[in-house]
Design an enzyme around this catalytic site. Structure first.
Site, mmCIF file in Angstrom:
data_model
loop_
_atom_site.group_PDB
_atom_site.id
_atom_site.type_symbol
_atom_site.label_atom_id
_atom_site.label_comp_id
_atom_site.label_asym_id
_atom_site.label_seq_id
_atom_site.Cartn_x
_atom_site.Cartn_y
_atom_site.Cartn_z
ATOM 1 N N ARG A 220 0.859 -1.173 0.000
ATOM 2 C CA ARG A 220 0.000 0.000 0.000
ATOM 3 C C ARG A 220 0.899 1.227 0.000
ATOM 4 N NH1 ARG A 220 -3.204 -3.076 -1.378
ATOM 5 N NH2 ARG A 220 -5.335 -3.481 -0.637
ATOM 6 N N GLU A 249 -2.853 8.154 -4.126
ATOM 7 C CA GLU A 249 -3.258 7.259 -5.211
ATOM 8 C C GLU A 249 -4.687 7.578 -5.609
ATOM 9 O OE1 GLU A 249 -3.989 2.526 -5.794
ATOM 10 O OE2 GLU A 249 -2.060 3.072 -4.879
ATOM 11 N N HIS A 268 -1.307 0.201 -9.927
ATOM 12 C CA HIS A 268 -2.009 -0.741 -9.048
ATOM 13 C C HIS A 268 -2.638 -1.881 -9.861
ATOM 14 C CE1 HIS A 268 -3.883 -0.850 -4.762
ATOM 15 N NE2 HIS A 268 -3.619 -2.063 -5.197
#
Length: 307
Positions: A220, A249, A268
């Site tokens: 993350r 993000e 991602h």
């Protein structure tokens, strides 16, 4: 003969999921009649504000559950399971691929518009003989180890308990993170996102890797201090980075990470979309079998640890 387990699948089911539910001898039903709920979206948006008392187990599609805990969705009245382990092999493959790409200077060469062999050839390195710190040796981190060792690398594992991790030459606790990074050439960040792990990797940790080291983050974005990372990359204090996740993000279009020649960014996508549904279905199906048999479920969420 025992009654089949009644399962609600929301917001909607998929062909692989319907198939594993049928194979498990369970039946899909309305939420009000169900004993279990399989949630097929990756976020809490749209999740029921309250669940019927009859729901004894909820299976989530996401491996990371910080947003679910922050939203107060996960409770202690029933069992909750994440998708930890369902996507590990795919994400590990992506992480090791990113590390190899950095060592081979793919980000630098991909940006060239002319032949630059002589001035950049000396930067190219091999994974063979390097030592990699796996920060967060959970299911994804452990899945990275045989891939790395197959290329001739060594692994130092970091976990909460310090219990030995198979395939690692040494395992250290998260309290000894700096020591682990000091022993390593490069690092793969694969830990859970919690309040305790926010900015786990800052300026001091990046300095442990040094100008020849590479950082890969497939966990993350908030595990890494982005400002510290940018500073280390710009100054040459870190050799390079490969990021499948970022903080913030999505990464803004004008962010300096986009233009640094020693950075590789993927948006991602470490978990291939084409594999996600069948792998989640297999994970949910195994938990459904365990639920029906009264066995411990895989990837149970621990509210105390917050993952």
């Amino acid at each position: 003969m025992p009654e089949p387990v009644k399962v609600a699948v929301l917001p909607k089911t998929t062909e692989p999921l319907t198939a594993v539910i049928k194979d498990a001898g369970a039946v899909i039903t309305d939420l009000s009649k169900a004993q279990a709920l399989i949630w097929t979206e990756s976020s809490p948006a749209g999740f029921p504000s309250s669940l019927p008392e009859g729901i004894r187990w909820v299976q989530l599609k996401s491996a990371g559950v910080q947003q679910w805990i922050t939203a107060g969705t996960v409770d202690e009245r029933r069992q909750w399971t994440s998708a930890v382990g369902a996507y590990s092999l795919d994400v590990a493959e992506h992480a090791v691929g990113q590390l190899i790409a950095c060592l081979r200077q793919f980000p630098l060469f991909a940006r060239q518009t002319t032949w630059t062999k002589q001035e950049n050839w000396k930067r190219v390195a091999s994974l063979r003989g390097r030592r990699i710190a796996i920060v967060g040796a959970g299911s994804i981190g452990r899945a990275c180890i045989p891939l790395l060792t197959a290329f001739g690398a060594e692994v130092v594992a970091v976990n909460r308990s310090g219990r030995d991790v198979e395939g690692a030459i040494r395992t250290l606790t998260s309290e000894n993170l700096d020591e682990a990074l000091g022993l390593a050439d490069d690092a793969i960040i694969a830990g859970a996102s919690t309040e305790q792990t926010r900015h786990l990797i800052g300026a001091g940790q990046l300095a442990q890797l040094g100008p020849d080291g590479f950082l890969v983050n497939i966990a993350r974005g908030d595990l890494v201090d982005t400002d510290a990372l940018v500073a280390a990359l710009q100054s040459g204090g870190l050799g390079g980075a490969a990021l499948d996740v970022t903080e913030p993000e999505p990464l803004p279009d004008n962010h300096p990470l986009w233009v640094l020649p020693n950075v590789l960014i993927t948006p991602h996508v470490a978990n291939p979309l084409r594999n996600m549904e069948p792998h989640f279905a297999a994970h949910a199906g195994e938990n459904l079998r365990r639920f029906a048999a009264g066995e411990p479920l895989e990837a149970q969420i621990d509210l105390k640890r917050k993952y």
